[in-house]
Scaffold this motif. Structure first.
Motif, PDB file in Angstrom:
ATOM      1  N   ASP A  22       5.984   2.455  -9.429  1.00 30.34           N
ATOM      2  CA  ASP A  22       6.043   3.693  -8.915  1.00 30.34           C
ATOM      3  C   ASP A  22       5.173   3.807  -7.575  1.00 30.34           C
ATOM      4  O   ASP A  22       3.867   3.779  -7.594  1.00 30.34           O
ATOM      5  CB  ASP A  22       5.500   4.883  -9.829  1.00 30.34           C
ATOM      6  N   LEU A  23       5.640   3.948  -6.338  1.00 39.56           N
ATOM      7  CA  LEU A  23       4.677   3.765  -5.244  1.00 39.56           C
ATOM      8  C   LEU A  23       4.112   4.934  -4.791  1.00 39.56           C
ATOM      9  O   LEU A  23       3.368   5.122  -3.885  1.00 39.56           O
ATOM     10  CB  LEU A  23       5.646   3.353  -3.794  1.00 39.56           C
ATOM     11  N   THR A  24       4.541   5.979  -5.227  1.00 37.88           N
ATOM     12  CA  THR A  24       3.672   7.530  -4.937  1.00 37.88           C
ATOM     13  C   THR A  24       2.997   7.925  -6.062  1.00 37.88           C
ATOM     14  O   THR A  24       2.083   8.420  -5.669  1.00 37.88           O
ATOM     15  CB  THR A  24       4.923   8.321  -4.557  1.00 37.88           C
ATOM     16  N   THR A  25       3.271   7.737  -7.182  1.00 40.64           N
ATOM     17  CA  THR A  25       2.445   8.448  -8.479  1.00 40.64           C
ATOM     18  C   THR A  25       2.238   7.283  -9.599  1.00 40.64           C
ATOM     19  O   THR A  25       2.642   7.316 -10.461  1.00 40.64           O
ATOM     20  CB  THR A  25       3.071   9.697  -8.952  1.00 40.64           C
ATOM     21  N   ALA A  26       1.453   6.501  -9.131  1.00 39.72           N
ATOM     22  CA  ALA A  26       1.246   5.450 -10.181  1.00 39.72           C
ATOM     23  C   ALA A  26       0.437   5.599 -11.452  1.00 39.72           C
ATOM     24  O   ALA A  26      -0.498   6.581 -11.389  1.00 39.72           O
ATOM     25  CB  ALA A  26       0.369   4.170  -9.220  1.00 39.72           C
ATOM     26  N   LEU A  73       0.496  -3.350  -4.467  1.00 37.53           N
ATOM     27  CA  LEU A  73       1.788  -3.567  -4.091  1.00 37.53           C
ATOM     28  C   LEU A  73       1.987  -2.791  -2.622  1.00 37.53           C
ATOM     29  O   LEU A  73       3.067  -3.538  -2.011  1.00 37.53           O
ATOM     30  CB  LEU A  73       2.657  -2.967  -5.116  1.00 37.53           C
ATOM     31  N   HIS A  74       1.406  -1.885  -2.526  1.00 37.44           N
ATOM     32  CA  HIS A  74       1.595  -1.165  -0.880  1.00 37.44           C
ATOM     33  C   HIS A  74       1.134  -2.169   0.099  1.00 37.44           C
ATOM     34  O   HIS A  74       2.009  -2.394   0.857  1.00 37.44           O
ATOM     35  CB  HIS A  74       0.602   0.059  -0.904  1.00 37.44           C
ATOM     36  N   ASP A  75      -0.017  -2.980  -0.032  1.00 36.95           N
ATOM     37  CA  ASP A  75      -0.193  -3.943   0.546  1.00 36.95           C
ATOM     38  C   ASP A  75       0.855  -5.168   1.029  1.00 36.95           C
ATOM     39  O   ASP A  75       1.270  -5.693   1.817  1.00 36.95           O
ATOM     40  CB  ASP A  75      -1.468  -4.697   0.439  1.00 36.95           C
ATOM     41  N   VAL A  76       1.437  -5.542  -0.096  1.00 38.44           N
ATOM     42  CA  VAL A  76       2.626  -6.502  -0.370  1.00 38.44           C
ATOM     43  C   VAL A  76       3.528  -5.985   0.501  1.00 38.44           C
ATOM     44  O   VAL A  76       4.290  -6.839   1.148  1.00 38.44           O
ATOM     45  CB  VAL A  76       2.433  -6.820  -1.945  1.00 38.44           C
ATOM     46  N   THR A 115      -2.248   6.071  -2.085  1.00 40.15           N
ATOM     47  CA  THR A 115      -2.521   6.930  -0.862  1.00 40.15           C
ATOM     48  C   THR A 115      -0.975   6.917  -0.315  1.00 40.15           C
ATOM     49  O   THR A 115      -0.143   6.037  -0.470  1.00 40.15           O
ATOM     50  CB  THR A 115      -3.421   6.389   0.254  1.00 40.15           C
ATOM     51  N   LEU A 116      -0.777   8.298   0.184  1.00 38.38           N
ATOM     52  CA  LEU A 116       0.538   8.459   0.772  1.00 38.38           C
ATOM     53  C   LEU A 116       0.876   7.606   2.013  1.00 38.38           C
ATOM     54  O   LEU A 116       2.068   6.965   2.021  1.00 38.38           O
ATOM     55  CB  LEU A 116       0.805  10.104   1.179  1.00 38.38           C
ATOM     56  N   ALA A 117      -0.096   7.322   2.758  1.00 44.00           N
ATOM     57  CA  ALA A 117      -0.043   6.457   3.958  1.00 44.00           C
ATOM     58  C   ALA A 117       0.316   5.150   3.460  1.00 44.00           C
ATOM     59  O   ALA A 117       1.178   4.501   4.264  1.00 44.00           O
ATOM     60  CB  ALA A 117      -1.366   6.286   4.689  1.00 44.00           C
TER      61      ALA A 117
END
Length: 232
Positions: free
Chosen positions: A33-37, A47-50, A75-77
């Motif tokens: 879940d990329l937005t509400t982990a 995972l965002h960085d990956v 973060t949303l960004a």
């Protein structure tokens, strides 16, 4: 083996099931879940960085007690910068280097849940014993089957024995997969708050046997898939 833990409705316990399956299967648990982990934060890249190409997947895997976790940022960004289409390649890399992978999928049929389900060889559907949660899980099942990802099991979470007995036959017929019930227990909630697998904190809790049953079901499905590929 990549296993997606999905279900549709939020708040049914997908993260709890994912963390505990990671322990039972000695798998890397990936926060899908990329937005509400919901899984714990790490101490380095996530995972965002990956998915943004800023970090190697193996560098982002952190250990929380006995479970390896690849967390997602908050973060949303970070979520906006992440290329979700790269997720299948990331999961395959982790599988190749680390073995089994359990993906904690986002709630609902969000635009990115298809990437998690399509990347997996199996899915475990998680629902509470309510009509709305089961209806959402059924919609997720249809998406999974459209993506040719079979359902290994349906977990009825926070369900007492009477609810499981009442619903099991109907759910198994509807979903085409065995049902395993996990009763609501204070021990399960406490272990999750501490980001620990139940078996490591409360080894005599009934939920440990239930999770172990789900894990053994996954292992049997894994063997059948492996045998099938061997024949081909």
């Amino acid at each position: 083996m990549i296993v997606a833990v999905s279900g549709g409705k939020g708040g049914v316990g997908k993260s709890t099931v994912s963390l505990n399956l990671g322990r039972e299967l000695d798998a890397v648990v990936v926060e899908g879940d990329l937005t509400t982990a919901d899984l714990p934060r790490g101490h380095g890249p996530d995972l965002h960085d990956v998915l943004a190409g800023r970090a190697d997947p193996l560098e982002a895997i952190d250990r929380h007690q006995a479970v390896r976790v690849l967390p997602a940022g908050r973060t949303l960004a970070g979520a906006r910068a992440a290329d979700v289409t790269a997720l299948p390649r990331v999961l395959e890399r982790i599988e190749r280097e680390c073995g089994r992978v359990v993906v904690d999928c986002p709630a609902g049929l969000a635009r990115d849940v298809g990437h998690q389900l399509e990347s997996a060889q199996l899915t475990v559907l998680v629902s509470t014993p309510t009509e709305s949660a089961l209806a959402d899980a059924l919609r997720t099942r249809r998406l999974a089957l459209d993506l040719e990802t079979p359902v290994a099991a349906v977990v009825l979470n926070r369900a007492d024995a009477a609810a499981v007995e009442r619903l099991a036959d109907r759910v198994e017929r509807t979903f085409g997969a065995p049902v395993i019930g996990i009763e609501e227990r204070a021990a399960v909630a406490d272990a999750q708050r501490r980001w620990r697998a139940v078996r490591d904190v409360y080894p005599n809790c009934a939920a440990v046997d239930a999770i172990r049953t789900v894990a053994r079901r996954i292992e049997r499905c894994e063997k059948r898939l492996s045998d099938r590929i061997g024949v081909i």
